[in-house]
Design an enzyme around this catalytic site. Structure first.
Site, PDB file in Angstrom:
ATOM      1  N   HIS A 235       0.833  -1.221   0.000  1.00 46.33           N
ATOM      2  CA  HIS A 235       0.000   0.000   0.000  1.00 46.33           C
ATOM      3  C   HIS A 235       0.864   1.265   0.000  1.00 46.33           C
ATOM      4  CE1 HIS A 235      -3.326  -2.726   1.221  1.00 46.33           C
ATOM      5  NE2 HIS A 235      -2.369  -3.281   1.959  1.00 46.33           N
TER       6      HIS A 235
ATOM      7  N   SER B 141      13.869  21.145 -16.316  1.00 46.54           N
ATOM      8  CA  SER B 141      12.617  21.849 -16.562  1.00 46.54           C
ATOM      9  C   SER B 141      12.924  23.129 -17.324  1.00 46.54           C
ATOM     10  CB  SER B 141      11.954  22.181 -15.226  1.00 46.54           C
ATOM     11  OG  SER B 141      11.062  23.268 -15.368  1.00 46.54           O
TER      12      SER B 141
ATOM     13  N   LYS C  41      14.985  21.821 -11.138  1.00 48.16           N
ATOM     14  CA  LYS C  41      14.431  20.487 -11.388  1.00 48.16           C
ATOM     15  C   LYS C  41      15.407  19.529 -12.058  1.00 48.16           C
ATOM     16  CE  LYS C  41      10.903  19.016 -10.756  1.00 48.16           C
ATOM     17  NZ  LYS C  41       9.632  19.155 -11.461  1.00 48.16           N
TER      18      LYS C  41
ATOM     19  N   ASN D 287      14.601  15.683 -13.480  1.00 48.84           N
ATOM     20  CA  ASN D 287      13.490  14.737 -13.591  1.00 48.84           C
ATOM     21  C   ASN D 287      13.932  13.411 -14.190  1.00 48.84           C
ATOM     22  OD1 ASN D 287      11.747  16.795 -12.693  1.00 48.84           O
ATOM     23  ND2 ASN D 287      11.472  17.542 -14.793  1.00 48.84           N
TER      24      ASN D 287
ATOM     25  N   GLU E 238       9.578   7.849 -16.649  1.00 48.11           N
ATOM     26  CA  GLU E 238       8.169   8.214 -16.849  1.00 48.11           C
ATOM     27  C   GLU E 238       7.684   7.774 -18.222  1.00 48.11           C
ATOM     28  OE1 GLU E 238       7.179  12.326 -15.676  1.00 48.11           O
ATOM     29  OE2 GLU E 238       9.081  12.305 -14.610  1.00 48.11           O
TER      30      GLU E 238
ATOM     31  N   TYR F 225      -8.871 -14.367 -45.832  1.00 48.14           N
ATOM     32  CA  TYR F 225      -8.242 -13.045 -45.856  1.00 48.14           C
ATOM     33  C   TYR F 225      -9.295 -11.962 -46.044  1.00 48.14           C
ATOM     34  CZ  TYR F 225      -5.383  -9.031 -47.009  1.00 48.14           C
ATOM     35  OH  TYR F 225      -4.815  -7.785 -46.988  1.00 48.14           O
TER      36      TYR F 225
ATOM     37  N   LYS G 174      -0.179  -4.693 -39.074  1.00 49.01           N
ATOM     38  CA  LYS G 174       1.251  -4.379 -38.979  1.00 49.01           C
ATOM     39  C   LYS G 174       1.552  -3.202 -38.068  1.00 49.01           C
ATOM     40  CE  LYS G 174       1.509  -6.320 -43.436  1.00 49.01           C
ATOM     41  NZ  LYS G 174       0.013  -6.338 -43.413  1.00 49.01           N
TER      42      LYS G 174
HETATM   43  N1  ARG Z   1      -1.023  -5.111 -48.269  1.00 46.41           N
HETATM   44  C1  ARG Z   1      -1.850  -6.247 -48.069  1.00 46.41           C
HETATM   45  C2  ARG Z   1      -1.799  -6.689 -46.583  1.00 46.41           C
HETATM   46  O1  ARG Z   1      -0.926  -6.241 -45.886  1.00 46.41           O
HETATM   47  C3  ARG Z   1      -1.403  -7.353 -48.914  1.00 46.41           C
HETATM   48  C4  ARG Z   1      -2.423  -8.396 -49.196  1.00 46.41           C
HETATM   49  C5  ARG Z   1      -3.418  -7.902 -50.164  1.00 46.41           C
HETATM   50  N2  ARG Z   1      -4.205  -8.998 -50.583  1.00 46.41           N
HETATM   51  C6  ARG Z   1      -5.359  -8.802 -51.198  1.00 46.41           C
HETATM   52  N3  ARG Z   1      -6.030  -9.836 -51.495  1.00 46.41           N
HETATM   53  N4  ARG Z   1      -5.821  -7.600 -51.441  1.00 46.41           N
HETATM   54  O2  ARG Z   1      -2.643  -7.422 -46.094  1.00 46.41           O
END
Ligand code: ARG
Length: 486
Positions: free
Chosen positions: A176, A297, A303, A305, A310, A337, A345
Site C-alpha cells: 500500500h 525543466s 528540477k 526529472n 516516466e 483473408y 502491422k
Molecule cells: N497489403 C496487403 C496486406 O498487408 C497485402 C495483401 C493484399 N491482398 C489482397 N487480397 N488484397 O494485407
C-alpha cells in the site's frame, strides 16, 4: 529496431517516372484506380520494412518452382538475379518507390519486371499476396521475438549485476506504499528479474508460434500445382508448414502472441519506471540518475526529472492499445483473408519497436542509476518494520499469532502516541505487555540482523538472495537460449 527493414527508400517522383505501372488486377478491372483510393488503401509506408523478408520469401518460392519444373534453370536464374538486385537496393536505400506501389509486395514485383522483364510474371505462380504477406510477416516477427528476447536478457543482466552489488543492503519493503517489512535492494531488483523471466517465456512461445510456413496456401485454397511446401519451409528455416490453407492466410494469432507478450513486458517496465520515479523523489531519496540520463525543466531551474522512467511508464499505455487494436481487428473477420488484416502491422511494429527500445533504455538506466544505500538503510531503520518480527517472537514463545498481533499492535499505538518507537522499549516494558516476551525481543531492531532472519526460501535474507542470484543466472541463460530458437 534491428529487425526492421531497410531504412532508406527513395521518394517517388511522379513526373520523372511518368505513367503508373498497370495494376496486377488490370485484366479484371479496366478503369485506373482513383488516386484517393490508392492513397487510402496503400500500406507501403508501413510494410516497406518487410522488404528483405519479401525478397527472401520470393527467392525460396522461385527455387521451389524450379525444383518442380515450373521454371527453367534460365528463368530461375533471371528471377533470382533480379531479386538479389532488389534486396541490395532495399538494403542500401536506392530502391525507388513508384506511384501506385500499393504495398511492398507489389513494389518488389513491379521492380522485378523492370529488372528481369516478362519472366517476372512467372514468380507469382502458385502464390497469392495473402500467403505471401503472412509469410513475410512471420519471418519478420520471428526475428522480432529474437531481438526482444536479447533485449530482455540484457535488462535481466543489468538488474542482476546491481543486485549482486547490493546483496545485503537493507531497504524497507512496501505494501500500500506504506513501509511494511525489511527487504534488501537485491531482493527488490531480483523480483524484476523474475517478472522479465516470465515475459521471456511468453516471447519464446510467441517465437514458436511464428515458426510456421503459410506459403503454398495460395489465396485460401492451396494450389493445383504440386508445390513442395516442405522445401520452402526448410529454405526459410520454418519449423513446420501450416496445416490448413484457410487458417494459414487468416491467422494472425502469432502477432497477437507477440503483442500480448510486449504489453505485459511493458507493464513490468512501467512498474520499474514508477519505482525509479518514486525513488528519485526527495521524499524517498533512494536513487539519483546521472545528469546524462535525467532531464530538466524549462521553467524551474532546480528540477532534475526522471523522464526516461516516466516514458517507460507512459508508453506501456500505447502498447496495451496495440494489443486491443489487433484483437479488435481480428474479432469480426470471417475466413479467410480480409483487407482489414492489413491493419495488423502498425500495432505489431509499434509494440515491438516500443518494447525493444524501452527494454534497452531501462537496461541503461539500471546500469547507471546511483542507489543511495545509506538513505535506504536510514529508511529501513524504522523499528516499525520489525513489528511482525516481534509478533513472531511471541509465536515462538507459544502465543497464537492473532493474539500476538494484537499485543504488538497495541504497543505500536502506545509508542506512537508518546513519540517513541518499538526499539526504545526496555524488556520490562515489553514484558508488561506480555510476560511471553523474552530478553531477545530488544535485539530485534538491528536492520542487518532483521534481514538475516528472513532467510526462508524466496525471502530477502542473504542466503536466499544468493540462491536467487544463482537462479537469475540460469534464467538469463534460458532467455538467451530462447532467443537462439532453443
Ligand atoms: N497489403 C496487403 C496486406 O498487408 C497485402 C495483401 C493484399 N491482398 C489482397 N487480397 N488484397 O494485407
Amino acid at each position: 529496431m534491428s529487425s526492421g527493414a531497410p531504412s532508406g527508400v527513395a521518394t517517388p517522383d511522379r513526373r520523372a517516372r511518368g505513367a503508373r505501372a498497370p495494376k496486377v488486377w488490370a485484366g479484371r478491372l479496366s478503369a485506373p484506380t482513383s488516386e484517393r483510393v490508392e492513397a487510402y488503401t496503400s500500406s507501403f509506408a508501413v510494410d516497406r520494412r518487410l522488404g528483405a523478408d519479401d525478397v527472401a520469401g520470393s527467392r525460396a518460392h522461385a527455387r521451389m518452382l524450379r525444383s518442380i519444373g515450373v521454371l527453367t534453370a534460365a528463368q530461375h536464374r533471371a528471377l533470382d538475379t533480379g531479386l538479389r538486385a532488389i534486396a541490395a537496393e532495399l538494403a542500401n536505400g536506392t530502391f525507388v518507390v513508384a506511384p501506385g506501389d500499393e504495398d511492398i509486395h507489389t513494389a518488389v514485383e513491379r521492380r522485378l519486371f523492370e529488372l528481369a522483364g516478362p519472366v517476372a510474371g512467372m514468380l507469382h505462380t502458385g502464390r497469392s499476396r495473402n500467403d505471401q504477406v503472412a509469410t513475410d510477416l512471420r519471418l519478420w516477427a520471428r526475428r522480432a521475438c529474437t531481438d526482444l528476447l536479447i533485449a530482455t536478457a540484457g535488462l535481466q543482466e543489468s538488474l542482476l549485476t546491481r543486485a549482486a552489488e547490493h546483496r545485503t543492503a537493507p531497504m524497507p519493503g512496501y505494501t500500500h506504499l506504506q513501509r511494511a517489512q525489511m527487504v534488501s535492494l537485491a531482493h527488490h531488483l531480483l523480483a524484476y528479474v523474475e517478472m522479465f523471466a516470465r515475459d521471456a517465456l511468453r516471447l519464446g512461445a510467441a517465437r514458436v508460434a511464428c515458426d510456421e510456413l503459410p506459403l503454398g496456401s495460395g489465396a485460401l485454397a492451396g494450389s493445383t500445382l504440386p508445390l513442395d511446401r516442405e522445401r520452402v519451409a526448410d529454405e526459410l528455416g520454418f519449423a513446420r508448414i501450416a496445416a490448413n490453407s484457410m487458417d494459414a492466410v487468416a491467422d494472425r494469432d502469432f502477432a497477437v502472441d507477440i503483442t500480448a507478450a510486449c504489453a505485459l513486458t511493458m507493464v513490468h517496465c512501467s512498474r520499474l519506471g514508477e519505482e525509479l520515479v518514486l525513488w528519485s523523489s526527495a521524499e524517498f531519496g533512494f536513487t539519483s540518475l546521472p545528469d546524462s540520463h535525467a532531464t530538466g525543466s524549462s521553467l524551474m531551474p532546480q528540477k532534475k526529472n526522471a523522464d526516461v522512467a516516466e516514458l517507460a511508464r507512459g508508453r506501456s499505455g500505447r502498447v496495451i492499445g496495440d494489443l486491443v487494436a489487433l484483437l479488435t481487428t481480428l474479432k469480426g473477420l470471417p475466413l479467410t483473408y480480409n483487407r482489414d488484416l492489413q491493419e495488423d502491422k502498425e500495432p505489431l511494429f509499434d509494440a515491438v519497436d516500443t518494447t525493444a527500445a524501452t527494454l534497452r533504455m531501462l537496461t541503461e538506466l539500471i546500469t547507471v542509476v546511483h542507489f543511495d544505500i545509506d538513505a535506504m538503510r536510514r529508511a529501513a531503520s524504522d523499528p516499525a518494520l520489525q513489528a511482525t518480527d516481534a509478533a513472531e517472537h511471541l509465536v515462538a514463545n507459544g502465543v497464537p499469532f492473532r493474539e500476538a498481533h494484537g499485543i504488538v499492535g497495541a504497543l505500536v499505538a502506545r509508542t506512537l502516541a508518546t513519540g517513541r518507537t518499538l526499539a526504545s522499549l526496555d524488556l520490562a516494558e515489553w514484558q508488561a505487555a506480555s510476560p511471553r516476551f523474552g530478553p531477545g525481543v530488544v535485539d530485534l531492531f538491528d536492520p542487518d540482523a532483521a534481514l538475516r532472519r528472513r532467510d526462508v526460501p524466496g525471502g530477502p535474507g542473504p542466503r536466499s538472495v544468493s540462491r536467487q542470484i544463482t537462479r537469475a543466472r540460469a534464467l538469463i541463460a534460458r532467455t538467451r537460449r530462447a532467443a537462439a530458437g532453443g
